[in-house]
Design an enzyme around this catalytic site. Structure first.
Site, PDB file in Angstrom:
ATOM      1  N   GLU A   1     -43.010  54.322  21.854  1.00 26.05           N
ATOM      2  CA  GLU A   1     -42.146  53.752  20.815  1.00 26.05           C
ATOM      3  C   GLU A   1     -41.512  52.333  21.631  1.00 26.05           C
ATOM      4  O   GLU A   1     -40.933  52.584  22.473  1.00 26.05           O
ATOM      5  CB  GLU A   1     -40.812  54.614  20.939  1.00 26.05           C
ATOM      6  CG  GLU A   1     -39.910  53.919  19.767  1.00 26.05           C
ATOM      7  CD  GLU A   1     -38.734  54.870  19.386  1.00 26.05           C
ATOM      8  OE1 GLU A   1     -37.990  54.684  18.516  1.00 26.05           O
ATOM      9  OE2 GLU A   1     -38.739  55.952  20.057  1.00 26.05           O
TER      10      GLU A   1
ATOM     11  N   GLU B   1     -34.978  59.461  11.873  1.00 23.49           N
ATOM     12  CA  GLU B   1     -33.994  59.459  13.084  1.00 23.49           C
ATOM     13  C   GLU B   1     -32.846  58.513  12.863  1.00 23.49           C
ATOM     14  O   GLU B   1     -32.846  57.569  12.997  1.00 23.49           O
ATOM     15  CB  GLU B   1     -34.827  58.887  14.232  1.00 23.49           C
ATOM     16  CG  GLU B   1     -34.110  59.058  15.536  1.00 23.49           C
ATOM     17  CD  GLU B   1     -34.679  58.085  16.442  1.00 23.49           C
ATOM     18  OE1 GLU B   1     -34.381  58.581  17.950  1.00 23.49           O
ATOM     19  OE2 GLU B   1     -35.242  57.063  16.316  1.00 23.49           O
TER      20      GLU B   1
END
Length: 264
Positions: free
Chosen positions: A150, A244
């Site tokens: 990420e 998220e």
């Protein structure tokens, strides 16, 4: 047209057990739960996770929650981070998941803030990341899952901020078990064109995190999720999109709105 597969991180879902959370998610058009993985402690949850999996709860992914990361300055910390990620990968594999998420680092250094100059060179950053990802890619391959790498925004990390930087690392690595994890909150800061960046990532895109421009649920800010959804459909993305983020208002109603935004 196939549905985009939506997840929510476990601690944002109303309900006590994973089974209760999944019952609610089915009502609002979601497809599973993303877990939080706290270092080695994640393995201790295996009985709970196996029970939920046996009850039919889909848990495709786990997001690393840690103070140790694979891009740390210190070699011992990096080794601990690799060991922790191996635990996440093995545990998520044991319950039928697809992979575990890690950034290069979080809060280690920012070139956007004083003192602006990193104590390690760009080449040095790349070397330590390739070393860690090679080991993790081998482990993920043995477990039949993937490492999702990420990029974070410039204020949270200095090594990987844009998708193309992660693509470059993974292409050099050459492992089919390491993929790019795209987060729309970070992309809102770093990418000129979010849908175009997703399209350029192509088959290396393995997972997506969803959050609007202010880190709340999709549709509550100014991010173009219609364009993002269209790009993912056009590239026939079959991975998961996990929320998220915070959820404003009544959570059940807000989740229904997110589901309609992507699959309405």
């Amino acid at each position: 047209m196939s549905e985009l597969k939506l997840l929510v991180q476990e601690y944002e879902i109303p309900g006590g057990s994973l089974e209760e959370k999944w019952e609610l998610l089915q009502e609002v058009g979601f497809h599973g739960i993303e877990l939080h993985g706290r270092d080695q402690q994640f393995a201790e949850r295996l009985p709970e996770l196996q029970k939920a999996a046996a009850a039919g709860v889909p848990m495709p992914s786990v997001c690393l929650i840690s103070e140790q990361f694979i891009g740390d300055w210190d070699a011992e910390v990096r080794a601990t981070a690799v060991a922790n990620m191996k635990t996440l990968l093995s545990t998520i594999a044991a319950v039928g998941g697809t992979g575990a998420i890690t950034p290069a680092a979080f809060g280690l250094f920012s070139k956007a803030l004083p003192p602006f100059t990193s104590p390690r060179s760009v080449e040095g950053d790349r070397e330590v990341l390739l070393e860690a990802l090679a080991e993790l890619g081998e482990h993920a391959g043995r477990e039949g899952v993937a490492v999702y790498l990420e990029p974070l925004n410039r204020y949270e990390d200095h090594m990987l901020n844009k998708l193309h930087q992660a693509v470059s690392l993974i292409e050099e690595l050459g492992s089919p078990h390491v993929k790019v994890m795209a987060d729309t909150f970070h992309m809102n800061i770093e990418e000129d064109d979010i849908p175009a960046s997703l399209l350029r990532t192509g088959t290396l895109l393995g997972h997506v995190h969803l959050a609007d421009s202010q880190r709340s649920h999709p549709g509550s800010g100014h991010t173009d999720f219609a364009g993002i959804a269209a790009a993912l459909r056009s590239m026939e993305f079959d991975g998961h999109l996990a929320m998220e983020c915070g959820i404003r208002g009544d959570k059940k109603e807000s989740l229904k709105q997110v589901s309609a935004l992507f699959n309405g």
